[in-house]
Design a protein around this motif. Structure first.
Motif, PDB file in Angstrom:
ATOM      1  N   VAL A   1       0.838  -1.196   0.000  1.00 27.03           N
ATOM      2  CA  VAL A   1       0.000   0.000   0.000  1.00 27.03           C
ATOM      3  C   VAL A   1       0.870   1.242   0.000  1.00 27.03           C
ATOM      4  N   ASN A   2       0.527   2.192  -0.865  1.00 31.92           N
ATOM      5  CA  ASN A   2       1.137   3.520  -0.877  1.00 31.92           C
ATOM      6  C   ASN A   2       0.042   4.521  -0.538  1.00 31.92           C
ATOM      7  N   LEU A   3       0.193   5.190   0.598  1.00 34.63           N
ATOM      8  CA  LEU A   3      -0.813   6.128   1.083  1.00 34.63           C
ATOM      9  C   LEU A   3      -0.555   7.535   0.546  1.00 34.63           C
ATOM     10  N   PHE A   4      -1.556   8.389   0.694  1.00 38.11           N
ATOM     11  CA  PHE A   4      -1.488   9.808   0.337  1.00 38.11           C
ATOM     12  C   PHE A   4      -1.154  10.044  -1.130  1.00 38.11           C
ATOM     13  N   SER A   5      -1.578   9.147  -2.020  1.00 37.84           N
ATOM     14  CA  SER A   5      -1.323   9.352  -3.445  1.00 37.84           C
ATOM     15  C   SER A   5      -2.329  10.340  -4.016  1.00 37.84           C
ATOM     16  N   LYS A   6      -2.089  10.789  -5.227  1.00 38.48           N
ATOM     17  CA  LYS A   6      -2.985  11.758  -5.854  1.00 38.48           C
ATOM     18  C   LYS A   6      -4.260  11.115  -6.366  1.00 38.48           C
ATOM     19  N   LYS A   7      -4.205   9.793  -6.646  1.00 39.80           N
ATOM     20  CA  LYS A   7      -5.408   9.100  -7.107  1.00 39.80           C
ATOM     21  C   LYS A   7      -5.383   7.656  -6.627  1.00 39.80           C
ATOM     22  N   ASP A   8      -6.545   7.030  -6.630  1.00 37.64           N
ATOM     23  CA  ASP A   8      -6.670   5.624  -6.262  1.00 37.64           C
ATOM     24  C   ASP A   8      -6.351   4.771  -7.482  1.00 37.64           C
ATOM     25  N   LEU A   9      -5.462   3.784  -7.302  1.00 37.29           N
ATOM     26  CA  LEU A   9      -4.990   2.995  -8.429  1.00 37.29           C
ATOM     27  C   LEU A   9      -4.464   1.653  -7.941  1.00 37.29           C
ATOM     28  N   ILE A  10      -4.663   0.607  -8.747  1.00 37.65           N
ATOM     29  CA  ILE A  10      -4.105  -0.713  -8.466  1.00 37.65           C
ATOM     30  C   ILE A  10      -3.272  -1.140  -9.664  1.00 37.65           C
TER      31      ILE A  10
ATOM     32  N   SER B   1      -6.407   7.774   0.846  1.00 35.28           N
ATOM     33  CA  SER B   1      -6.853   7.733   2.238  1.00 35.28           C
ATOM     34  C   SER B   1      -5.709   7.856   3.234  1.00 35.28           C
ATOM     35  N   LYS B   2      -6.093   8.240   4.452  1.00 33.24           N
ATOM     36  CA  LYS B   2      -5.156   8.354   5.556  1.00 33.24           C
ATOM     37  C   LYS B   2      -5.245   7.093   6.418  1.00 33.24           C
ATOM     38  N   PRO B   3      -4.154   6.713   7.066  1.00 36.59           N
ATOM     39  CA  PRO B   3      -4.175   5.511   7.905  1.00 36.59           C
ATOM     40  C   PRO B   3      -4.708   5.778   9.312  1.00 36.59           C
ATOM     41  N   ILE B   4      -5.757   6.555   9.403  1.00 31.58           N
ATOM     42  CA  ILE B   4      -6.327   6.917  10.705  1.00 31.58           C
ATOM     43  C   ILE B   4      -7.705   6.282  10.828  1.00 31.58           C
ATOM     44  N   GLY B   5      -7.919   5.547  11.906  1.00 35.14           N
ATOM     45  CA  GLY B   5      -9.222   4.940  12.167  1.00 35.14           C
ATOM     46  C   GLY B   5      -9.641   3.901  11.141  1.00 35.14           C
ATOM     47  N   GLY B   6      -8.698   3.273  10.466  1.00 29.96           N
ATOM     48  CA  GLY B   6      -9.020   2.244   9.493  1.00 29.96           C
ATOM     49  C   GLY B   6      -9.507   2.761   8.150  1.00 29.96           C
ATOM     50  N   GLN B   7      -9.364   4.061   7.898  1.00 29.79           N
ATOM     51  CA  GLN B   7      -9.823   4.636   6.632  1.00 29.79           C
ATOM     52  C   GLN B   7      -9.097   4.026   5.439  1.00 29.79           C
ATOM     53  N   ALA B   8      -7.793   3.821   5.573  1.00 30.05           N
ATOM     54  CA  ALA B   8      -7.023   3.266   4.460  1.00 30.05           C
ATOM     55  C   ALA B   8      -7.440   1.826   4.171  1.00 30.05           C
ATOM     56  N   ASN B   9      -7.656   1.023   5.210  1.00 31.84           N
ATOM     57  CA  ASN B   9      -8.075  -0.365   5.006  1.00 31.84           C
ATOM     58  C   ASN B   9      -9.447  -0.436   4.336  1.00 31.84           C
ATOM     59  N   LYS B  10     -10.361   0.438   4.718  1.00 27.27           N
ATOM     60  CA  LYS B  10     -11.682   0.478   4.077  1.00 27.27           C
ATOM     61  C   LYS B  10     -11.552   0.862   2.608  1.00 27.27           C
ATOM     62  N   SER B  11     -10.690   1.833   2.337  1.00 24.77           N
ATOM     63  CA  SER B  11     -10.470   2.257   0.957  1.00 24.77           C
ATOM     64  C   SER B  11      -9.862   1.131   0.134  1.00 24.77           C
ATOM     65  N   ILE B  12      -8.928   0.388   0.709  1.00 32.23           N
ATOM     66  CA  ILE B  12      -8.294  -0.735   0.020  1.00 32.23           C
ATOM     67  C   ILE B  12      -9.323  -1.805  -0.321  1.00 32.23           C
ATOM     68  N   ILE B  13     -10.192  -2.122   0.628  1.00 32.61           N
ATOM     69  CA  ILE B  13     -11.239  -3.118   0.375  1.00 32.61           C
ATOM     70  C   ILE B  13     -12.161  -2.649  -0.742  1.00 32.61           C
ATOM     71  N   ASN B  14     -12.530  -1.375  -0.737  1.00 31.62           N
ATOM     72  CA  ASN B  14     -13.378  -0.828  -1.806  1.00 31.62           C
ATOM     73  C   ASN B  14     -12.691  -0.917  -3.166  1.00 31.62           C
ATOM     74  N   LEU B  15     -11.420  -0.531  -3.225  1.00 37.44           N
ATOM     75  CA  LEU B  15     -10.684  -0.569  -4.492  1.00 37.44           C
ATOM     76  C   LEU B  15     -10.549  -1.988  -5.026  1.00 37.44           C
ATOM     77  N   ILE B  16     -10.204  -2.918  -4.157  1.00 38.11           N
ATOM     78  CA  ILE B  16     -10.010  -4.303  -4.594  1.00 38.11           C
ATOM     79  C   ILE B  16     -11.325  -4.930  -5.024  1.00 38.11           C
TER      80      ILE B  16
ATOM     81  N   LYS C   1     -13.851  -3.407  -6.382  1.00 35.09           N
ATOM     82  CA  LYS C   1     -14.158  -2.873  -7.713  1.00 35.09           C
ATOM     83  C   LYS C   1     -13.244  -3.478  -8.777  1.00 35.09           C
ATOM     84  N   TYR C   2     -11.966  -3.620  -8.471  1.00 32.54           N
ATOM     85  CA  TYR C   2     -10.980  -4.150  -9.415  1.00 32.54           C
ATOM     86  C   TYR C   2     -11.319  -5.575  -9.832  1.00 32.54           C
ATOM     87  N   PHE C   3     -11.730  -6.403  -8.867  1.00 34.71           N
ATOM     88  CA  PHE C   3     -12.050  -7.800  -9.150  1.00 34.71           C
ATOM     89  C   PHE C   3     -13.542  -8.030  -9.387  1.00 34.71           C
TER      90      PHE C   3
END
Length: 77
Positions: free
Chosen positions: A7-16, A35-50, A52-54
């Motif tokens: 995971v690379n955080l604080f990027s300009k766009k969401d991408l896999i 997303s920021k790694p605060i309160g599980g925001q990044a993990n939620k964003s990762i689950i959403n991205l994956i 959609k990707y799959f």
């Protein structure tokens, strides 16, 4: 199916990006998220991205290991 991500955080766009197989035979991806790694925001964003990707439901995507790490193992039903 299990995949490994970095995971690379604080990027300009969401991408896999697919990187190929790792030494354990798992598919390896790099996930960029705004997303920021605060309160599980990044993990939620990762689950959403994956999910959609799959083209799966969010309930079919689980973080198996690496909840607080940049290296994660993801299970997709």
């Amino acid at each position: 199916m299990k995949i490994r991500i970095k995971v690379n955080l604080f990027s300009k766009k969401d991408l896999i990006l697919y990187q190929g197989k790792d030494i354990f035979g798992l598919d390896y991806y790099i996930v960029y998220t705004k997303s920021k790694p605060i309160g599980g925001q990044a993990n939620k964003s990762i689950i959403n991205l994956i999910s959609k990707y799959f083209d799966k439901n969010k309930s079919d995507v689980f973080i198996k290991s690496g909840f607080k790490s940049k290296e994660k193992i993801i299970e997709i039903k």
